[in-house]
Design an enzyme around this catalytic site. Structure first.
Site, PDB file in Angstrom:
ATOM      1  N   PHE A  12       0.824  -1.215   0.000  1.00  0.00           N
ATOM      2  CA  PHE A  12       0.000   0.000   0.000  1.00  0.00           C
ATOM      3  C   PHE A  12       0.864   1.275   0.000  1.00  0.00           C
ATOM      4  CE2 PHE A  12      -2.461   2.710   3.269  1.00  0.00           C
ATOM      5  CZ  PHE A  12      -3.077   3.474   2.291  1.00  0.00           C
ATOM      6  N   ASP A  56      12.994 -11.768  -0.307  1.00  0.00           N
ATOM      7  CA  ASP A  56      12.599 -11.586   1.096  1.00  0.00           C
ATOM      8  C   ASP A  56      13.722 -10.821   1.800  1.00  0.00           C
ATOM      9  OD1 ASP A  56      12.285 -12.013   3.887  1.00  0.00           O
ATOM     10  OD2 ASP A  56      11.112 -13.824   3.493  1.00  0.00           O
ATOM     11  N   SER A  76       1.945  -6.460   8.200  1.00  0.00           N
ATOM     12  CA  SER A  76       1.383  -5.233   8.750  1.00  0.00           C
ATOM     13  C   SER A  76      -0.008  -5.373   9.377  1.00  0.00           C
ATOM     14  CB  SER A  76       1.332  -4.169   7.644  1.00  0.00           C
ATOM     15  OG  SER A  76       0.399  -4.548   6.650  1.00  0.00           O
ATOM     16  N   THR A 119       5.825   2.906  13.141  1.00  0.00           N
ATOM     17  CA  THR A 119       4.404   3.174  13.370  1.00  0.00           C
ATOM     18  C   THR A 119       4.182   3.831  14.724  1.00  0.00           C
ATOM     19  OG1 THR A 119       2.321   2.034  13.857  1.00  0.00           O
ATOM     20  CG2 THR A 119       4.290   0.727  14.116  1.00  0.00           C
ATOM     21  N   ASP A 120       3.083   4.582  14.837  1.00  0.00           N
ATOM     22  CA  ASP A 120       2.732   5.161  16.148  1.00  0.00           C
ATOM     23  C   ASP A 120       2.343   4.072  17.144  1.00  0.00           C
ATOM     24  OD1 ASP A 120       0.266   4.450  15.037  1.00  0.00           O
ATOM     25  OD2 ASP A 120      -0.743   6.309  15.568  1.00  0.00           O
ATOM     26  N   GLU A 121       2.076   2.863  16.630  1.00  0.00           N
ATOM     27  CA  GLU A 121       1.671   1.775  17.528  1.00  0.00           C
ATOM     28  C   GLU A 121       2.793   1.343  18.469  1.00  0.00           C
ATOM     29  OE1 GLU A 121      -0.761  -1.379  16.102  1.00  0.00           O
ATOM     30  OE2 GLU A 121      -1.415  -0.252  14.353  1.00  0.00           O
ATOM     31  N   TYR A 143       2.535  -7.347  16.494  1.00  0.00           N
ATOM     32  CA  TYR A 143       2.957  -6.519  15.350  1.00  0.00           C
ATOM     33  C   TYR A 143       3.766  -5.325  15.831  1.00  0.00           C
ATOM     34  CZ  TYR A 143       2.530  -2.554  12.143  1.00  0.00           C
ATOM     35  OH  TYR A 143       2.798  -1.435  11.390  1.00  0.00           O
ATOM     36  N   THR A 146       7.189  -6.056  17.166  1.00  0.00           N
ATOM     37  CA  THR A 146       8.257  -6.282  16.163  1.00  0.00           C
ATOM     38  C   THR A 146       8.742  -4.959  15.579  1.00  0.00           C
ATOM     39  OG1 THR A 146       6.693  -6.616  14.320  1.00  0.00           O
ATOM     40  CG2 THR A 146       7.430  -8.597  15.507  1.00  0.00           C
ATOM     41  N   LYS A 147       7.812  -3.994  15.421  1.00  0.00           N
ATOM     42  CA  LYS A 147       8.232  -2.697  14.862  1.00  0.00           C
ATOM     43  C   LYS A 147       9.111  -1.950  15.869  1.00  0.00           C
ATOM     44  CE  LYS A 147       7.046  -1.274  11.376  1.00  0.00           C
ATOM     45  NZ  LYS A 147       7.577  -1.466   9.991  1.00  0.00           N
ATOM     46  N   ASN A 173      -2.808   4.991   8.030  1.00  0.00           N
ATOM     47  CA  ASN A 173      -2.870   5.566   6.684  1.00  0.00           C
ATOM     48  C   ASN A 173      -4.191   5.198   6.011  1.00  0.00           C
ATOM     49  OD1 ASN A 173       0.343   5.901   5.188  1.00  0.00           O
ATOM     50  ND2 ASN A 173      -0.038   5.699   7.355  1.00  0.00           N
ATOM     51  N   ARG A 265     -10.663  -7.329  19.815  1.00  0.00           N
ATOM     52  CA  ARG A 265      -9.295  -7.793  19.535  1.00  0.00           C
ATOM     53  C   ARG A 265      -8.542  -7.896  20.867  1.00  0.00           C
ATOM     54  NH1 ARG A 265      -6.094  -3.691  15.836  1.00  0.00           N
ATOM     55  NH2 ARG A 265      -6.628  -4.998  14.068  1.00  0.00           N
ATOM     56  N   GLY A 267      -5.764  -7.369  23.448  1.00  0.00           N
ATOM     57  CA  GLY A 267      -4.770  -6.292  23.590  1.00  0.00           C
ATOM     58  C   GLY A 267      -5.177  -5.007  22.890  1.00  0.00           C
TER      59      GLY A 267
HETATM   60  N1  LIG Z   1      -0.723   1.039   6.816  1.00  0.00           N
HETATM   61  C1  LIG Z   1      -0.573   1.845   7.850  1.00  0.00           C
HETATM   62  O1  LIG Z   1      -1.539   2.470   8.295  1.00  0.00           O
HETATM   63  C2  LIG Z   1       0.789   2.026   8.487  1.00  0.00           C
HETATM   64  C3  LIG Z   1       0.938   2.987   9.494  1.00  0.00           C
HETATM   65  C4  LIG Z   1       2.216   3.182  10.052  1.00  0.00           C
HETATM   66  C5  LIG Z   1       3.282   2.434   9.616  1.00  0.00           C
HETATM   67  N2  LIG Z   1       3.103   1.493   8.652  1.00  0.00           N
HETATM   68  C6  LIG Z   1       4.273   0.740   8.200  1.00  0.00           C
HETATM   69  O2  LIG Z   1       4.465   1.065   6.847  1.00  0.00           O
HETATM   70  C7  LIG Z   1       5.004  -0.047   6.134  1.00  0.00           C
HETATM   71  C8  LIG Z   1       4.143  -0.341   4.925  1.00  0.00           C
HETATM   72  O3  LIG Z   1       2.817  -0.591   5.360  1.00  0.00           O
HETATM   73  P1  LIG Z   1       1.683  -0.998   4.317  1.00  0.00           P
HETATM   74  O4  LIG Z   1       0.382  -0.677   4.922  1.00  0.00           O
HETATM   75  O5  LIG Z   1       2.035  -0.487   2.974  1.00  0.00           O
HETATM   76  O6  LIG Z   1       1.877  -2.575   4.323  1.00  0.00           O
HETATM   77  P2  LIG Z   1       1.367  -3.664   3.281  1.00  0.00           P
HETATM   78  O7  LIG Z   1       1.096  -4.859   4.112  1.00  0.00           O
HETATM   79  O8  LIG Z   1       0.292  -3.127   2.407  1.00  0.00           O
HETATM   80  O9  LIG Z   1       2.635  -3.919   2.330  1.00  0.00           O
HETATM   81  C9  LIG Z   1       3.809  -4.523   2.784  1.00  0.00           C
HETATM   82  C10 LIG Z   1       4.640  -4.923   1.581  1.00  0.00           C
HETATM   83  O10 LIG Z   1       5.868  -5.497   2.099  1.00  0.00           O
HETATM   84  C11 LIG Z   1       6.115  -6.729   1.425  1.00  0.00           C
HETATM   85  N3  LIG Z   1       6.828  -7.619   2.351  1.00  0.00           N
HETATM   86  C12 LIG Z   1       6.378  -8.159   3.506  1.00  0.00           C
HETATM   87  N4  LIG Z   1       7.335  -8.905   4.073  1.00  0.00           N
HETATM   88  C13 LIG Z   1       8.416  -8.838   3.251  1.00  0.00           C
HETATM   89  C14 LIG Z   1       9.712  -9.398   3.291  1.00  0.00           C
HETATM   90  N5  LIG Z   1      10.096 -10.203   4.293  1.00  0.00           N
HETATM   91  N6  LIG Z   1      10.578  -9.120   2.288  1.00  0.00           N
HETATM   92  C15 LIG Z   1      10.203  -8.314   1.256  1.00  0.00           C
HETATM   93  N7  LIG Z   1       8.978  -7.771   1.157  1.00  0.00           N
HETATM   94  C16 LIG Z   1       8.089  -8.022   2.150  1.00  0.00           C
HETATM   95  C17 LIG Z   1       4.737  -7.276   1.058  1.00  0.00           C
HETATM   96  O11 LIG Z   1       4.845  -8.188  -0.017  1.00  0.00           O
HETATM   97  C18 LIG Z   1       3.982  -5.993   0.709  1.00  0.00           C
HETATM   98  O12 LIG Z   1       4.130  -5.683  -0.657  1.00  0.00           O
HETATM   99  C19 LIG Z   1       5.078  -1.181   7.138  1.00  0.00           C
HETATM  100  O13 LIG Z   1       6.396  -1.268   7.609  1.00  0.00           O
HETATM  101  C20 LIG Z   1       4.138  -0.762   8.249  1.00  0.00           C
HETATM  102  O14 LIG Z   1       4.569  -1.277   9.493  1.00  0.00           O
HETATM  103  C21 LIG Z   1       1.879   1.271   8.084  1.00  0.00           C
END
Ligand SMILES: NC(=O)c1ccc[n+]([C@@H]2O[C@H](COP(=O)([O-])OP(=O)(O)OC[C@H]3O[C@@H](n4cnc5c(N)ncnc54)[C@H](O)[C@@H]3O)[C@@H](O)[C@H]2O)c1
Length: 310
Positions: A12, A56, A76, A119-121, A143, A146-147, A173, A265, A267
């Site tokens: 995303f 990966d 995520s 993340t803010d989490e 989750y 890990t972050k 987001n 959920r 926690g």
């Molecule tokens: N979505 C939110 O609201 C949000 C908010 C704050 C932070 N984040 C952080 O932003 C980042 C992106 O979030 P998102 O919502 O786009 O996530 P998403 O789940 O939509 O996309 C994650 C992408 O990472 C790839 N991926 C996962 N594990 C992998 C690995 N081991 N090696 C290579 N590629 C891998 C997946 O194939 C996917 O394309 C994440 O790190 C998430 O923690 C997201």
């Protein structure tokens, strides 16, 4: 012009970040494992400044040369982490560790700036007020744990090996191309297909929303502003309870809400809220989009893509 490696660029947020980089003339290598959330045929695949590696991040054995590495790659979805956190540990912690190892193996002049998208989490929840960047990290679910762990490796690799970094902690987001397990696309898809929308608990849990483009612009502004070795909160201050968001979407669709309240959920965080004073002072960044002004575009994206028979 920098050369970027973006990991998780078929997800995303990463896919929007790549679009912005390519529009601005940067060269991008996207490294993505292509999990179930990944998008294909996003539109930039044939761009002359774009290349792709299906790998990966926790297993990659060679990190190509670049000026900036922005790590979006992660598992995520909180609910999945509660069911099985092993894959979260592998991608979100081992993955970051492996990338940092590859960076430190490079000659000092060849090391990219390491941007960890967090993340803010990581702060856990707060019932009143907002978290600032110096607050204690107290994640509530696997989750976010890990972050938070990944962030600690970034700090340690800066202190021990001198690797330059930026850490960003963003709120929830919203925008196009979010996988429909997450709240906003899930409501849209449920409503379009006449399925009840399930909500954890009573839906009173408050989240702070930011448009995906605002988030990506903030990350790039920090990089272009030559900021390094610091951490920044990113959000728009647009707070709403999950139930308010769900009702807003049904209202915009002109459909009577069909909501099913399910077991909470484990926690569950009550409220996320972060201060953005630091990034405003550092680079003058402010979000441009409001949830209630841009939600119609997001709804249109899913309507166009999936129609009404989802
Ligand atoms: N979505 C939110 O609201 C949000 C908010 C704050 C932070 N984040 C952080 O932003 C980042 C992106 O979030 P998102 O919502 O786009 O996530 P998403 O789940 O939509 O996309 C994650 C992408 O990472 C790839 N991926 C996962 N594990 C992998 C690995 N081991 N090696 C290579 N590629 C891998 C997946 O194939 C996917 O394309 C994440 O790190 C998430 O923690 C997201």
């Amino acid at each position: 012009m920098y050369d970027f490696i973006v990991t998780g660029g078929c997800g995303f947020i990463g896919s929007h970040f790549i679009e912005i980089l390519l529009q601005k003339g940067y060269r991008v290598l996207n490294i993505d494992k292509m999990t179930y959330v990944s998008w294909e045929n996003i539109g930039f695949e044939k761009h002359p400044h774009y290349s792709f590696l299906k790998e990966d991040i926790s297993e990659i054995t060679n990190l190509p040369k670049c000026d900036v590495l922005v790590n979006f790659a992660a598992e995520s979805f909180v609910d999945n982490s509660i069911e099985n956190s092993g894959v979260f540990f592998k991608s979100n912690v081992n993955g970051v560790h492996n990338l940092l190892e590859h960076v430190r193996m490079k000659a000092k002049f060849d090391r990219p700036l390491f941007v960890q998208v967090s993340t803010d989490e990581v702060y856990g929840d707060i019932t009143e007020g907002t978290f600032t960047e110096t607050d204690y990290l107290k994640p509530s679910n696997p989750y976010s744990a890990t972050k938070a762990a990944a962030e600690q490796f970034v700090y340690a690799y800066n202190r021990t090996y001198g690797i330059d970094y930026i850490i960003t902690r963003c709120s929830n987001n919203f925008g196009k191309r979010q996988y429909p397990e997450k709240l906003i696309p899930k409501v849209i898809m449920s409503a379009l297909s006449n399925r009840p929308m399930t909500i954890h608990g009573d839906g009173s849990y408050v989240r702070s929303w930011v448009h995906v483009i605002d988030h990506c612009e903030a990350i790039l502004a920090l990089i272009e502003g030559k900021i390094k070795n610091d951490v920044f909160n990113i959000c728009s201050g647009d707070e709403a309870s999950n139930l308010q968001v769900v009702k807003l979407i049904y209202e915009r669709l002109g459909i009577e809400p069909n909501i099913q309240f399910v077991e909470n959920r484990w926690g569950q965080d009550l409220r996320y809220a972060i201060s953005t004073e630091k990034i405003q002072k550092a680079i003058g960044w402010k979000s441009r989009h409001k949830l209630n002004e841009t939600i119609d575009d997001v709804i249109k994206f899913y309507k166009d893509r999936y129609g009404t028979n989802t």
